[in-house]
Write a protein that holds these residues in place. Structure first.
Motif, mmCIF file in Angstrom:
data_model
loop_
_atom_site.group_PDB
_atom_site.id
_atom_site.type_symbol
_atom_site.label_atom_id
_atom_site.label_comp_id
_atom_site.label_asym_id
_atom_site.label_seq_id
_atom_site.Cartn_x
_atom_site.Cartn_y
_atom_site.Cartn_z
ATOM 1 N N SER A 2 0.843 -1.199 0.000
ATOM 2 C CA SER A 2 0.000 0.000 0.000
ATOM 3 C C SER A 2 0.878 1.250 0.000
ATOM 4 C CB SER A 2 -0.900 0.008 1.236
ATOM 5 O OG SER A 2 -0.134 0.280 2.402
ATOM 6 N N VAL A 3 0.275 2.384 -0.292
ATOM 7 C CA VAL A 3 1.032 3.643 -0.286
ATOM 8 C C VAL A 3 1.501 3.980 1.130
ATOM 9 C CG1 VAL A 3 -0.970 5.188 -0.098
ATOM 10 C CG2 VAL A 3 1.114 5.979 -1.232
ATOM 11 N N ASP A 4 0.723 3.607 2.137
ATOM 12 C CA ASP A 4 1.145 3.822 3.529
ATOM 13 C C ASP A 4 2.398 2.995 3.842
ATOM 14 O OD1 ASP A 4 -0.933 5.605 4.346
ATOM 15 O OD2 ASP A 4 -2.297 3.891 4.486
ATOM 16 N N GLU A 5 2.415 1.755 3.374
ATOM 17 C CA GLU A 5 3.583 0.899 3.587
ATOM 18 C C GLU A 5 4.797 1.440 2.833
ATOM 19 O OE1 GLU A 5 1.587 -3.495 4.213
ATOM 20 O OE2 GLU A 5 1.634 -2.653 2.186
ATOM 21 N N LEU A 6 4.565 1.971 1.618
ATOM 22 C CA LEU A 6 5.660 2.573 0.854
ATOM 23 C C LEU A 6 6.227 3.772 1.600
ATOM 24 C CD1 LEU A 6 7.426 2.758 -1.675
ATOM 25 C CD2 LEU A 6 5.606 4.151 -2.713
ATOM 26 N N TYR A 7 5.354 4.619 2.135
ATOM 27 C CA TYR A 7 5.789 5.787 2.905
ATOM 28 C C TYR A 7 6.693 5.344 4.056
ATOM 29 C CZ TYR A 7 5.503 10.153 5.569
ATOM 30 O OH TYR A 7 5.813 11.305 6.255
#
Length: 118
Positions: A2-7
């Motif tokens: 997810s984008v949160d995990e990427l962040y």
């Protein structure tokens, strides 16, 4: 991923080297400033499972995605992303003088321990 995990992955990978600036869930994009000098943009394409990363210049109108003949992986698994982030880190460090990198380290890492009795 997810984008949160990427962040979180980008922030954890670079540590003191980056100041995270944004997370855009609509575009699956994250960005931050590396070494107070380079604007890093990373994104995920959910449709194709692609990862993208680059250094942006000129209000994000021009993005460098090839770093001294090396390209970041398009794979979105954690190991491939880390390898891509390392390519970008190596490129940034080569573009900055050693004196700057030393001072940056002193300011953002060693300064944390000024009041400690080590």
């Amino acid at each position: 991923m997810s984008v949160d995990e990427l962040y979180n992955l980008v922030e954890e990978y670079y540590g003191y080297k980056i100041k995270m600036r944004y997370l855009n869930p609509q575009n699956s994009e994250v960005g931050g400033i590396l070494y107070d000098s380079f604007f890093l943009k990373c994104d995920l394409n959910d449709r194709y499972g692609r990862f993208g990363a680059g250094i942006c210049f000129g209000e994000r109108k021009y993005t460098v995605t090839e770093f001294l003949g090396k390209r970041c992986s398009l794979n979105s698994d954690e190991e491939s992303i880390k390898e891509s982030l390392q390519i970008i880190d190596d490129y940034c460090r080569l573009r900055l003088p050693d004196k700057f990198l030393d001072e940056y380290y002193k300011a953002y890492v060693l300064a944390q321990y000024d009041d400690c009795d080590l």
